[in-house]
Design an enzyme around this catalytic site. Structure first.
Site, PDB file in Angstrom:
ATOM      1  N   CYS A   2      15.493  68.564  23.292  1.00 50.95           N
ATOM      2  CA  CYS A   2      14.393  69.496  22.922  1.00 50.95           C
ATOM      3  C   CYS A   2      15.415  70.702  22.682  1.00 50.95           C
ATOM      4  CB  CYS A   2      14.286  69.315  24.926  1.00 50.95           C
ATOM      5  SG  CYS A   2      13.552  68.466  25.383  1.00 50.95           S
ATOM      6  N   ARG A  27      16.685  68.018  15.654  1.00 53.37           N
ATOM      7  CA  ARG A  27      17.123  67.320  17.258  1.00 53.37           C
ATOM      8  C   ARG A  27      16.186  66.690  17.317  1.00 53.37           C
ATOM      9  NH1 ARG A  27      21.810  70.562  19.650  1.00 53.37           N
ATOM     10  NH2 ARG A  27      20.483  69.732  21.452  1.00 53.37           N
ATOM     11  N   TRP A  72      11.130  68.117  23.202  1.00 50.87           N
ATOM     12  CA  TRP A  72      11.390  66.392  23.632  1.00 50.87           C
ATOM     13  C   TRP A  72      10.375  65.539  24.273  1.00 50.87           C
ATOM     14  CZ3 TRP A  72      13.492  62.071  24.756  1.00 50.87           C
ATOM     15  CH2 TRP A  72      13.412  60.653  23.713  1.00 50.87           C
ATOM     16  N   ASN A  97      16.384  72.777  28.817  1.00 51.49           N
ATOM     17  CA  ASN A  97      16.431  71.222  28.455  1.00 51.49           C
ATOM     18  C   ASN A  97      17.419  70.856  29.252  1.00 51.49           C
ATOM     19  OD1 ASN A  97      15.718  72.603  25.213  1.00 51.49           O
ATOM     20  ND2 ASN A  97      17.477  72.466  24.779  1.00 51.49           N
ATOM     21  N   GLY A  98      16.781  69.051  29.644  1.00 53.38           N
ATOM     22  CA  GLY A  98      17.400  68.443  30.242  1.00 53.38           C
ATOM     23  C   GLY A  98      16.823  67.427  31.823  1.00 53.38           C
ATOM     24  N   GLU A 481      24.202  47.783  11.353  1.00 55.20           N
ATOM     25  CA  GLU A 481      23.882  49.322  10.891  1.00 55.20           C
ATOM     26  C   GLU A 481      22.754  49.662  10.240  1.00 55.20           C
ATOM     27  OE1 GLU A 481      24.217  52.149  12.135  1.00 55.20           O
ATOM     28  OE2 GLU A 481      24.668  53.807  10.838  1.00 55.20           O
ATOM     29  N   LYS A 485      19.113  51.705  10.969  1.00 51.56           N
ATOM     30  CA  LYS A 485      18.571  52.490   9.100  1.00 51.56           C
ATOM     31  C   LYS A 485      17.189  52.183   8.980  1.00 51.56           C
ATOM     32  CE  LYS A 485      21.631  55.023  10.379  1.00 51.56           C
ATOM     33  NZ  LYS A 485      21.797  55.392  11.096  1.00 51.56           N
ATOM     34  N   GLU A 488      15.207  53.031  11.712  1.00 47.72           N
ATOM     35  CA  GLU A 488      14.472  54.377  12.305  1.00 47.72           C
ATOM     36  C   GLU A 488      13.777  54.965  11.339  1.00 47.72           C
ATOM     37  OE1 GLU A 488      19.352  54.852  13.004  1.00 47.72           O
ATOM     38  OE2 GLU A 488      17.969  56.304  14.492  1.00 47.72           O
ATOM     39  N   HIS A 504      21.241  29.332  15.039  1.00 47.14           N
ATOM     40  CA  HIS A 504      20.973  29.142  16.495  1.00 47.14           C
ATOM     41  C   HIS A 504      19.708  29.868  16.880  1.00 47.14           C
ATOM     42  CE1 HIS A 504      24.503  27.038  16.655  1.00 47.14           C
ATOM     43  NE2 HIS A 504      25.430  27.811  16.208  1.00 47.14           N
ATOM     44  N   LYS A 603      17.877  63.953  17.575  1.00 46.54           N
ATOM     45  CA  LYS A 603      19.224  64.166  17.151  1.00 46.54           C
ATOM     46  C   LYS A 603      20.667  63.990  17.738  1.00 46.54           C
ATOM     47  CE  LYS A 603      21.840  64.216  13.422  1.00 46.54           C
ATOM     48  NZ  LYS A 603      22.586  62.731  13.041  1.00 46.54           N
TER      49      LYS A 603
END
Ligand code: F6R
Length: 608
Positions: A2, A27, A72, A97-98, A481, A485, A488, A504, A603
């Site tokens: 947010c 964000r 968000w 926000n929060g 990583e 990527k 995402e 395995h 973000k």
């Protein structure tokens, strides 16, 4: 996540609010809205689409006081009714926000008191709480202060009232919020980038601060309600650094900025003939001398940087190192070692889980802490004794790229400092490492030259639904990583394994439809890795190998080789990251996803 923007000015603030929201889009958000005071009335606009839609419907809306928000979703689905600002009886408007943890209790109480709820959000209770105090005759600031005493949770809040066209009040606890200082106009925002077109003079609010803002000035009250001052800072982030320029996406721009970002991050360390502990803070030398191990706490990509560092720290510096996912560590009954240096890694410095993990570590008696972070004024940086700022510049693309490689640079410097202090680094070795570090920006640039080949390679992935990434040793976290990527931004399901683990279990997944991407540096584990690749080939798996020179892995049917320009020794993970970033980027382009704002992601993850 947010985002908040607010303004009180002599001009129409709608364009300022909208541009601020656009600058916060990176964000991550799923709806947006704004409210202005015009003619003693609140005029609210909300949209579940992009800010561009809000811009379209805002034609003709004007006001000299307003607040705006990108949401968000946490409580309640993304929808217009849940989008902020939330109103109470057309008198009070709130952006938040929060997360308010006790909102259900408050909602019950406020409903019984006659308030009607029109959303499923936790935020709406704030609007009604402020309203209940305000209509009893209290000034807006006092009404907010009293409301805050009833809230449990994290917040950055902006509030305006229809009958008070000259006043904006705001508060922060647990979520970032800052003031922007103009001439005859003042602003609030959750992120400085939102305000750069109007001012670069900012005041970072502290935990518990509540502020009253008018066109002429502002008064800050601390958590105890005492009027206080906070320094006015000139933000170093330039307006240009957050512009896209000639690139198609921020992610592409940021991948290409890595040579410069690495060079800037190395500046303080590599200007002298030896690496000094002082680059981690004035007290670093004394603190490092007392620590016997490291505890690295981070999330997502930053966690992967920590995993790479563990290999460096144990092998080069001989320092025992544990790396934990922050959201797990904060709730785990761990055995604390007060002599461990707690290292928090974060691009944003605002990640709620990482902040909570740091507080948890402190509560267990950890006294040594270091933040490695890309945002100078962020919450994490303010909470640790020691700090190292990576100088990647603002990272706008949700998928972290240059922040990751510069974190690795910082962690390698930390390794060298600790190795030197423990007499595990000869002067000759130190010079060799310094030489390799100074060469790193150029080496990075050479890897970027692979871009056209990787763009071509990406065409083969667009129709795939799954992918497997392999690495060994230092490069296993790079495989992790690379997989992160890809998932995402291209939404392709990707897993990463240490290549030795294949047999395995994951080998069962390998068939002609499963592309297997391998990081193949020319290091001590190369021959082992080659055996693992044979295991894949024998099961009909299609191999894509990012191989260093002289690895002698042959291109053949079903084996595609991307030749890395050179081998960078210990720094190799940094170079091997780049083609995987490019691969994810070009696969996402093929698939036509929203590269910089992938679905469901944010973000700065400022909530738990
Ligand atoms: C992935 C990504 C996230 C972040 C994670 C932690 O590309 O960006 O996984 O790494 O949310 O964020 P920071 O580093 O800001 O603490």
């Amino acid at each position: 996540m947010c985002g908040i923007v607010g303004a009180v000015a002599q001009r129409n603030v709608v364009p300022v609010l909208l541009e601020g929201l656009q600058r916060l889009e990176y964000r991550g958000y799923d709806s947006a809205g704004l409210v202005v005071v015009d003619d003693a009335k609140l005029k609210r606009l909300r949209s579940t689409g992009r800010v561009a839609e809000l811009i379209q419907i805002s034609a003709g809306t004007e006001g000299r006081l307003g607040i705006a928000h990108t949401r968000w979703a946490t409580h309640g689905i993304p929808s217009e009714r849940n989008a902020h600002p939330h109103l109470s009886k057309d008198l009070i408007a709130v952006v938040h926000n929060g997360i308010i943890e006790n909102y259900e209790t408050l909602r019950g109480r406020l409903t019984r008191a006659g308030y009607e709820f029109t959303s499923d959000t936790d935020t709406e209770v704030i609007a009604h709480l402020v309203h209940s105090h305000y209509v009893s005759g209290m000034p807006l600031l006092r009404a907010l202060q009293l409301s805050l005493t009833e809230l449990v949770g994290a917040y950055a809040i902006g509030v305006i009232a229809a009958d008070n066209p000259d006043l904006l009040v705001c508060a922060r606890r647990g979520s970032p919020l800052l003031l922007g200082i103009g001439i005859g106009e003042n602003f609030i925002a959750s992120d400085v980038s939102a305000l750069l077109p109007v001012t670069n003079k900012v005041v970072y609010l502290e935990e518990g601060d509540v502020v009253e803002i008018s066109r002429q000035g502002y008064q800050i009250y601390n958590a105890a309600g005492v009027e206080t001052t906070r320094p006015v800072q000139v933000s170093e982030i330039s307006n240009e650094s957050v512009q896209l320029g000639n690139y198609r996406h921020y992610m592409q721009k940021e991948i290409h900025e890595q040579p410069e970002a690495i060079s800037n991050t190395l500046e303080s360390a590599c200007n002298s003939q030896s690496i000094m502990p002082g680059i981690f803070g004035a007290e670093a030398e004394a603190s490092f001398a007392n620590v016997d191990s490291l505890l690295i706490l981070a999330c997502g990509t930053s966690y992967h940087a920590g995993l790479v560092a563990r290999y460096w720290l144990e092998e080069i510096a001989g320092v025992q190192c544990t790396v934990e996912i922050a959201s797990e560590y904060r709730y785990r009954a761990s055995v604390p070692n007060p002599r461990a240096l707690v290292v928090v890694l974060s691009q944003s410095g605002e990640t709620a889980d990482t902040q909570a993990a740091l507080s948890h570590a402190k509560s267990l008696g950890h006294i040594y802490s270091l933040a490695i972070c890309n945002v100078p004024e962020s919450a994490l940086v303010r909470q640790t004794k020691l700090r190292f700022l990576t100088r990647a510049g603002p990272e706008i693309g949700v998928a972290s790229t240059k922040a990751f490689t510069t974190q690795l640079v910082a962690l390698f410097l930390l390794t060298l400092v600790l190795a030197k202090q423990r007499n595990r680094l000869t002067a000759e070795c130190e010079q060799q490492h310094l030489h390799a570090l100074r060469h790193l920006p150029a080496a990075t640039q050479k890897v970027l030259d692979l871009e056209p080949k990787i763009e071509k390679l990406a065409e083969r992935f667009a129709s795939k639904h799954h992918a497997l990434f392999l690495g060994r040793g230092l490069h296993y976290p790079i495989a992790l990583e690379g997989a992160l990527k890809l998932k995402e931004i291209s939404y392709i399901h990707a897993e990463a394994y240490p290549a030795g683990e294949l047999k395995h279990g994951p080998l069962a997944l390998v068939d002609k439809d499963m592309p297997v991407i391998s990081v193949a540096p020319n290091d001590a584990l190369l021959e082992k890795l080659k055996s693992n690749l044979h295991e894949v080939r024998a099961r009909g798996g299609e191999l894509y190998v990012f191989a260093d020179a002289n690895t002698h892995i042959q291109e053949e049917d079903g084996v595609h080789i991307m030749h890395m320009p050179e081998h960078a020794g210990y720094l190799s993970p940094i170079l091997h990251t780049i083609p995987l970033q490019l691969l994810a980027y070009y696969v996402a382009l093929q698939k036509g996803t929203d590269v910089d704002k992938p679905r469901n992601l944010a973000k700065s993850v400022t909530v738990e």
